[in-house]
Write an enzyme that holds these catalytic residues in place. Structure first.
Site, PDB file in Angstrom:
ATOM      1  N   HIS A 196       1.050  -1.130   0.275  1.00 28.99           N
ATOM      2  CA  HIS A 196       0.084   0.071  -0.247  1.00 28.99           C
ATOM      3  C   HIS A 196       1.129   1.103  -0.050  1.00 28.99           C
ATOM      4  O   HIS A 196       0.335   2.273  -0.308  1.00 28.99           O
ATOM      5  CB  HIS A 196      -0.499  -0.141   1.054  1.00 28.99           C
ATOM      6  CG  HIS A 196      -2.353  -1.155   0.860  1.00 28.99           C
ATOM      7  ND1 HIS A 196      -3.011  -1.550   0.408  1.00 28.99           N
ATOM      8  CD2 HIS A 196      -2.708  -2.245   2.281  1.00 28.99           C
ATOM      9  CE1 HIS A 196      -3.975  -2.546   0.457  1.00 28.99           C
ATOM     10  NE2 HIS A 196      -3.118  -2.917   1.498  1.00 28.99           N
ATOM     11  N   ASP A 211      -2.460 -11.051  -1.918  1.00 35.97           N
ATOM     12  CA  ASP A 211      -3.348 -10.297  -0.673  1.00 35.97           C
ATOM     13  C   ASP A 211      -4.609  -9.713  -1.130  1.00 35.97           C
ATOM     14  O   ASP A 211      -4.827  -9.648  -2.113  1.00 35.97           O
ATOM     15  CB  ASP A 211      -2.568  -8.930  -0.363  1.00 35.97           C
ATOM     16  CG  ASP A 211      -2.513  -8.634   1.236  1.00 35.97           C
ATOM     17  OD1 ASP A 211      -1.877  -8.484   2.462  1.00 35.97           O
ATOM     18  OD2 ASP A 211      -3.338  -7.233   1.089  1.00 35.97           O
ATOM     19  N   HIS A 217      -6.035  -7.756   0.176  1.00 36.61           N
ATOM     20  CA  HIS A 217      -6.201  -5.709  -0.272  1.00 36.61           C
ATOM     21  C   HIS A 217      -5.322  -5.377  -1.380  1.00 36.61           C
ATOM     22  O   HIS A 217      -4.679  -5.914  -1.664  1.00 36.61           O
ATOM     23  CB  HIS A 217      -5.961  -4.900   1.229  1.00 36.61           C
ATOM     24  CG  HIS A 217      -6.523  -5.423   2.050  1.00 36.61           C
ATOM     25  ND1 HIS A 217      -5.863  -5.903   3.144  1.00 36.61           N
ATOM     26  CD2 HIS A 217      -7.942  -4.811   2.880  1.00 36.61           C
ATOM     27  CE1 HIS A 217      -6.100  -6.696   4.292  1.00 36.61           C
ATOM     28  NE2 HIS A 217      -7.668  -5.876   3.534  1.00 36.61           N
ATOM     29  N   ASP A 265      -4.042 -12.676   3.679  1.00 36.00           N
ATOM     30  CA  ASP A 265      -5.574 -12.421   4.632  1.00 36.00           C
ATOM     31  C   ASP A 265      -6.585 -12.606   3.889  1.00 36.00           C
ATOM     32  O   ASP A 265      -7.584 -12.552   4.298  1.00 36.00           O
ATOM     33  CB  ASP A 265      -4.943 -10.446   5.314  1.00 36.00           C
ATOM     34  CG  ASP A 265      -4.245 -10.156   3.427  1.00 36.00           C
ATOM     35  OD1 ASP A 265      -4.189 -10.548   2.322  1.00 36.00           O
ATOM     36  OD2 ASP A 265      -3.976  -8.667   4.378  1.00 36.00           O
TER      37      ASP A 265
HETATM   38  N1  Q9C Z   1      -9.866  -1.557  11.416  1.00 31.17           N
HETATM   39  C1  Q9C Z   1      -2.598  -5.090   4.707  1.00 31.17           C
HETATM   40  O1  Q9C Z   1      -3.144  -6.171   4.755  1.00 31.17           O
HETATM   41  N2  Q9C Z   1      -7.304  -1.602   7.313  1.00 31.17           N
HETATM   42  N3  Q9C Z   1      -3.063  -3.632   4.494  1.00 31.17           N
HETATM   43  C2  Q9C Z   1      -7.398  -1.058   8.366  1.00 31.17           C
HETATM   44  C3  Q9C Z   1      -8.564  -1.229  10.708  1.00 31.17           C
HETATM   45  C4  Q9C Z   1      -6.025  -1.565   7.061  1.00 31.17           C
HETATM   46  C5  Q9C Z   1      -4.353  -3.935   5.100  1.00 31.17           C
HETATM   47  C6  Q9C Z   1      -8.583  -0.734   9.396  1.00 31.17           C
HETATM   48  C7  Q9C Z   1      -6.206  -2.976   6.163  1.00 31.17           C
HETATM   49  C8  Q9C Z   1      -4.816  -2.922   5.701  1.00 31.17           C
HETATM   50  C9  Q9C Z   1      -1.031  -5.486   4.384  1.00 31.17           C
HETATM   51 ZN    ZN Z   2      -3.642  -7.125   2.991  1.00 28.70          ZN
END
Ligand code: Q9C
Ligand code: ZN
Length: 344
Positions: A158, A193, A195, A282
């Protein structure tokens, strides 16, 4: 299989994030790396510390003032009267910025994209070591090792040229890809991933020499929300070299594996000299984010399909959060990788 890891990667210990407006423990904890490292050690892997290749390969991907900020931000923050232990902006610009502010609170707003990506005392050291870990892994692959696992943490996909977000500060996979480009003509990045890898996409958006293919939960419903749609295909000379395969949240093995198979077909046609895998775990049905429902068997199938490409491979760890089964998902994936699937 060789694992690359540096102990300094454990120095970043973020405390909180905002979840539905409520301060909650931050999920991107150093124990993630300890668990994955322990699993690899038990599997008999050789663990190598990266050598320090300096800031130049990082500057090939990231903005130099952003890097200065990451390096010096926590000290400047600590000097503020009454500052808390983690640096989190109070406001963020919503339009292009012509003048970088001097004040640390202004620069925090400019460079930190969300409330999860805080800076604590060890953030710079850990992020720097994580990037060096990816560089070491890709260098070993360039020198002839077939598959190397960079246990990167904090994650990277990200991180944009000049913005941290989604727990990411330096884009480890992009830094490795750019480094590899000095030796091979075409590099592919496959990001599985859950995301969308928005930072990686931004960095290579107009580039025909680095293919970025990402399989992820549909951003209409899942972070990072604003990118990762199928109609984002690159810009300028890079049109056709960005591939987004969003899938409905909570999908199972068949849907995720089909999307990965489509990505692999595009990668095969691209004919890269090397593949970098942004390996998020994830999408697992056991991940605390619960965005997708891929089982360990699904990860095994994905590993087999990737191995079927027969490409030199640098694996870069991305997301995947603490659960009783986090390490099993990694091991299932690596099992699959050891059993190449043909066809498809
Ligand atoms: N409740 C990676 O998997 N969302 N990033 C945060 C917190 C962010 C995931 C919400 C998710 C980011 C590298
Ligand atoms: Zn992720």
């Amino acid at each position: 299989m060789r694992v690359v890891f540096h102990d300094a990667q454990l120095k970043h210990r973020p405390l909180t994030t905002l979840s539905h407006g409520v301060p909650k423990p931050n999920a991107e904890q150093p124990e993630r790396a300890s668990v994955l490292l322990g699993a690899m050690r038990r599997r008999g892997a050789t663990v190598t510390a990266p050598r320090d290749r300096g800031a130049d390969p990082i500057l090939a991907v990231h903005d130099s003032r952003y890097l200065d900020f990451l390096r010096t931000a926590h000290a400047a923050w600590t000097a503020l009267p009454g500052a808390g232990p983690e640096m989190r902006p109070s406001l963020q610009p919503r339009r292009p910025v012509a003048h970088v502010p001097d004040a640390i609170l202004g620069r925090a707003g400019l460079y930190l994209g969300d409330t999860a990506s805080v800076i604590v005392e060890g953030t710079w050291e850990a992020a720097y070591a994580s990037a060096q870990t990816a560089l070491e892994a890709v260098s070993l692959v360039l020198r002839g090792e077939r598959t190397v696992y960079a246990l990167c943490r904090p994650p990277g996909h990200h991180a944009r040229r000049a913005v941290a977000s989604g727990y990411c500060y330096l884009n480890n996979a992009a830094i490795a890809a750019e480094h590899a480009r000095r030796s091979v003509g075409r590099v592919a990045i496959l990001d599985i991933d859950v995301h969308h890898g928005d930072g990686t996409q931004e960095i290579f958006l107009d580039r025909p020499d680095v293919l970025v293919a990402s399989v992820h939960a549909d951003p209409r419903q899942v972070f990072p929300f604003f990118t990762g749609h199928a109609d984002e295909r690159g810009e300028g000379a890079g049109i056709g070299f960005t591939l987004n395969l969003p899938v409905p949240p909570h999908s199972g093995d068949d849907v995720y594996c089909d999307a990965v198979a489509q990505a692999l077909q595009r990668i095969r046609a691209f004919d890269p000299g090397l593949l970098i895998l942004s390996l998020g775990l994830d999408a697992s049905v056991n991940d605390p984010f619960r965005s997708m429902a891929v089982t360990d068997d699904g990860f095994r199938r994905i590993g087999g399909a990737i191995a079927g490409l027969g490409l030199p491979l640098a694996i870069v760890q991305e997301g995947g959060y603490l659960s009783p089964t986090l390490e099993h998902t990694l091991l299932a994936f690596l099992d699959g990788l050891a059993t190449p699937a043909h066809g498809g």
